[in-house]
Design a protein around this motif. Sequence first.
Motif, mmCIF file in Angstrom:
data_model
loop_
_atom_site.group_PDB
_atom_site.id
_atom_site.type_symbol
_atom_site.label_atom_id
_atom_site.label_comp_id
_atom_site.label_asym_id
_atom_site.label_seq_id
_atom_site.Cartn_x
_atom_site.Cartn_y
_atom_site.Cartn_z
ATOM 1 N N LYS A 60 47.162 49.105 37.530
ATOM 2 C CA LYS A 60 46.368 48.921 38.747
ATOM 3 C C LYS A 60 46.561 47.530 39.343
ATOM 4 O O LYS A 60 46.822 47.388 40.540
ATOM 5 C CB LYS A 60 44.872 49.147 38.447
ATOM 6 N N THR A 61 46.410 46.499 38.510
ATOM 7 C CA THR A 61 46.506 45.136 39.021
ATOM 8 C C THR A 61 47.911 44.837 39.528
ATOM 9 O O THR A 61 48.079 44.184 40.565
ATOM 10 C CB THR A 61 46.098 44.121 37.935
ATOM 11 N N LEU A 64 48.148 46.339 42.939
ATOM 12 C CA LEU A 64 47.426 45.554 43.948
ATOM 13 C C LEU A 64 48.138 44.248 44.261
ATOM 14 O O LEU A 64 48.126 43.777 45.402
ATOM 15 C CB LEU A 64 45.997 45.277 43.471
ATOM 16 N N ARG A 65 48.770 43.657 43.264
ATOM 17 C CA ARG A 65 49.511 42.417 43.508
ATOM 18 C C ARG A 65 50.742 42.673 44.374
ATOM 19 O O ARG A 65 51.125 41.833 45.185
ATOM 20 C CB ARG A 65 49.915 41.775 42.184
ATOM 21 N N SER A 100 41.799 38.616 43.827
ATOM 22 C CA SER A 100 42.397 38.922 42.533
ATOM 23 C C SER A 100 41.329 38.940 41.451
ATOM 24 O O SER A 100 40.151 38.663 41.700
ATOM 25 C CB SER A 100 43.468 37.886 42.189
ATOM 26 N N GLY A 101 41.751 39.225 40.242
ATOM 27 C CA GLY A 101 40.817 39.253 39.121
ATOM 28 C C GLY A 101 40.208 37.902 38.825
ATOM 29 O O GLY A 101 39.089 37.803 38.329
ATOM 30 N N ASP A 177 40.156 43.441 43.519
ATOM 31 C CA ASP A 177 40.464 43.807 42.138
ATOM 32 C C ASP A 177 39.226 43.577 41.279
ATOM 33 O O ASP A 177 38.887 42.445 40.947
ATOM 34 C CB ASP A 177 41.640 42.963 41.630
ATOM 35 N N GLU A 178 38.530 44.665 40.953
ATOM 36 C CA GLU A 178 37.312 44.638 40.141
ATOM 37 C C GLU A 178 36.316 43.584 40.650
ATOM 38 O O GLU A 178 35.967 42.642 39.945
ATOM 39 C CB GLU A 178 37.657 44.394 38.670
ATOM 40 N N PHE A 207 39.761 49.109 46.320
ATOM 41 C CA PHE A 207 39.269 48.278 45.236
ATOM 42 C C PHE A 207 39.374 49.004 43.901
ATOM 43 O O PHE A 207 39.171 50.204 43.809
ATOM 44 C CB PHE A 207 37.840 47.784 45.494
ATOM 45 N N SER A 208 39.765 48.247 42.895
ATOM 46 C CA SER A 208 39.838 48.808 41.545
ATOM 47 C C SER A 208 38.515 48.570 40.843
ATOM 48 O O SER A 208 37.847 47.551 41.064
ATOM 49 C CB SER A 208 40.979 48.170 40.753
#
Length: 260
Positions: A60-61, A64-65, A100-101, A177-178, A207-208
Amino acid sequence: MIEITHLAKKFAVENPKKLSEQERKDPRLQGKYFHSVKNVSLTCKSGEVLGLLGPNGAGKTTTLRMLSTALKPDSGDIKIAGKSVVKTPLIARRSIGFLSGATGLYGRLTGRENIAYFGQLHGMSASAIKQRISALSSLLELDTFLDRKCDNYSTGMKQKTAIARAVVHSPELVVLDEPTTGLDIMAAQTVLAFIEGLKQQGIPVIFSTHHLDEVAQLCDRVSVIHHGQTEFDDTLTRFKALAPGSLHQAFMAVIATGDA
């Protein structure tokens, strides 16, 4: 509209001996490469919120990146309103607000200074930045700490400030992202209300999350990634139909299909 088609991204494994047993068993490990994302496709129209789901390490990340242009895909394409993010990354970045995370705030600056700095990077005028910060401060409830240095912020303060920084330039697409990880109930609800506001403005949001209650509350579409591949990409209604009465069971059904 956002269209992601057949994205793929692999990374070289520098020292295979350091891989965990679980990593060695991952089907994406092929020779000296780990195929983090093998084949991901999804769509999100204007005014829709898409929930990106998947187990930890699903890709997932990385997806998204690539969407944010922080990573270039090995293959596949990403289009925003028909324009390729892969072919024109500099132009695409003006259209994207990405969280980002990790918040990545400059600790020695205040929240206001962090947000203003990113507004300047996007070419906004001082007056436009001031007005935008005022509006975001109200929406995200930043007033009580906006002029304090970010070193002294709680997790919730940092996250809300980082979201404001990500959208200061009024992007056409918002990628999170989360966004509620580590937040208390009140801070999480503020963030979710903000996402709902973006939806009402017709801004697509991807969105994750691991919180299926957030999916039920906000999402129009759901995309599930497992082992770097899209296993489900459709409406929330059709996702619910996989296991009536339980989003958890619906998610597990999709994962089971990917493992079959």
